[in-house]
Motif scaffolding. Structure first.
Motif, short mmCIF file in Angstrom:
data_model
loop_
_atom_site.label_atom_id
_atom_site.label_comp_id
_atom_site.label_asym_id
_atom_site.label_seq_id
_atom_site.Cartn_x
_atom_site.Cartn_y
_atom_site.Cartn_z
N TRP A 3 0.81 -1.22 0.00
CA TRP A 3 0.00 0.00 0.00
C TRP A 3 0.84 1.27 0.00
CZ3 TRP A 3 -5.12 -0.26 -0.72
CH2 TRP A 3 -5.78 -1.46 -0.42
N GLU A 4 0.32 2.30 -0.67
CA GLU A 4 0.83 3.67 -0.60
C GLU A 4 -0.35 4.56 -0.25
OE1 GLU A 4 3.70 5.15 -0.68
OE2 GLU A 4 5.06 3.69 -1.56
N TYR A 5 -0.07 5.72 0.30
CA TYR A 5 -1.09 6.67 0.73
C TYR A 5 -0.84 8.03 0.11
CZ TYR A 5 -1.58 3.08 4.31
OH TYR A 5 -1.75 1.88 4.96
N CYS A 14 -0.32 7.87 8.40
CA CYS A 14 -1.11 6.83 7.75
C CYS A 14 -0.42 5.47 7.92
CB CYS A 14 -1.28 7.12 6.26
SG CYS A 14 -2.17 8.65 5.89
N PHE A 15 0.87 5.42 7.62
CA PHE A 15 1.61 4.17 7.76
C PHE A 15 1.58 3.67 9.21
CE2 PHE A 15 3.35 5.57 3.73
CZ PHE A 15 3.45 4.38 3.02
N HIS A 74 -2.09 2.44 10.24
CA HIS A 74 -2.53 1.23 9.55
C HIS A 74 -1.64 0.02 9.83
CE1 HIS A 74 -5.75 2.78 6.77
NE2 HIS A 74 -5.22 3.92 7.20
N LYS A 75 -0.41 0.25 10.29
CA LYS A 75 0.57 -0.83 10.48
C LYS A 75 0.04 -2.01 11.30
CE LYS A 75 4.66 -2.72 10.28
NZ LYS A 75 5.01 -3.45 9.07
N PRO A 76 -0.67 -1.80 12.41
CA PRO A 76 -1.12 -2.95 13.21
C PRO A 76 -2.23 -3.78 12.54
CG PRO A 76 -1.23 -0.91 14.50
CD PRO A 76 -0.93 -0.54 13.09
N LEU A 77 -2.73 -3.35 11.39
CA LEU A 77 -3.87 -4.02 10.76
C LEU A 77 -3.46 -5.02 9.68
CD1 LEU A 77 -6.07 -0.81 10.41
CD2 LEU A 77 -6.13 -2.51 12.23
N ASP A 78 -2.32 -5.64 9.85
CA ASP A 78 -1.83 -6.57 8.83
C ASP A 78 -2.76 -7.77 8.61
OD1 ASP A 78 -0.93 -7.26 11.49
OD2 ASP A 78 0.37 -8.78 10.59
N LYS A 79 -3.49 -8.18 9.62
CA LYS A 79 -4.42 -9.32 9.50
C LYS A 79 -5.63 -8.99 8.64
CE LYS A 79 -2.30 -12.10 12.54
NZ LYS A 79 -0.92 -11.72 12.38
N GLN A 80 -5.89 -7.70 8.42
CA GLN A 80 -7.00 -7.29 7.56
C GLN A 80 -6.49 -6.40 6.43
OE1 GLN A 80 -9.18 -5.91 11.03
NE2 GLN A 80 -9.15 -3.83 10.19
N ASP A 81 -5.32 -6.79 5.91
CA ASP A 81 -4.70 -6.12 4.76
C ASP A 81 -4.51 -4.62 4.99
OD1 ASP A 81 -3.42 -6.06 2.34
OD2 ASP A 81 -5.21 -6.30 1.12
N PHE A 82 -4.24 -4.24 6.23
CA PHE A 82 -3.92 -2.85 6.61
C PHE A 82 -5.09 -1.88 6.40
CE2 PHE A 82 -0.05 -5.08 5.42
CZ PHE A 82 0.73 -4.92 6.56
#
Length: 177
Positions: free
Chosen positions: A133-135, A153-154, A157-165
């Motif tokens: 991903w890019e923002y 943004c990075f 969103h970083k802790p959301l790796d289990k839901q594709d960020f």
């Protein structure tokens, strides 16, 4: 012979300019303004009374299908978050509709976009990278918001790796098409 020399030099110069103007490596400049966002799926809305905004999130039908299957979102997925000013009462407080939701105005405040492409993000260290991903943030007129703090943004969103960020991944699962 002289005209050929000029043509060759002009060709080399044009190629050099194109090579340097094409985004390479990590960075928000890879993400273009999603002018056709409204042709996608409006999969959720978010009330932000703290900043007096009503937000709409759009993505592609393919992304919604992948989420419904519990799969990572496909390469080329664009998620566009459109930020509207909320309708305010005489005291400056956000007005709510009969369902208790904020009411939007026609005034777009800005756009926040996340885009996924295979191989994007590979240049980032592991403690920053959000998959592929890019923002990028855009002003209301669609021009890049260069003052936006994309590092946030990075980090967010970083802790959301289990839901594709993606914060709204579950909302995509539930979206009607």
């Amino acid at each position: 012979m002289r005209p050929r020399t000029h043509v060759t030099i002009a060709s080399i110069a044009a190629t050099t300019v194109l090579a340097f103007s094409t985004p390479v490596g990590a960075g928000a400049d890879k993400v273009s303004f999603p002018a056709a966002y409204a042709e996608g799926v409006l999969y959720t809305t978010v009330d932000r009374p703290d900043i007096k905004q009503f937000r709409e999130l759009y993505t592609s039908p393919e992304a919604v299908i992948a989420a419904k299957r519990g799969e990572p979102l496909p390469s080329n997925t664009v998620i566009a978050l459109i930020q509207y000013a909320a309708k305010l009462d005489a005291q400056g407080n956000p007005e709510k509709d009969a369902n208790g939701r904020l009411m939007k105005t026609d005034n777009i405040v800005g756009y926040t976009v996340m885009e996924k492409r295979s191989g994007w993000g590979a240049e980032y260290p592991d403690n920053v990278r959000n998959g592929d991903w890019e923002y990028r943030a855009f002003k209301a007129d669609g021009t890049p918001n260069t003052a936006a703090n994309l590092t946030a943004c990075f980090n967010c969103h970083k802790p959301l790796d289990k839901q594709d960020f993606v914060f709204t991944y579950d909302k995509m699962k539930a979206a009607a098409q």
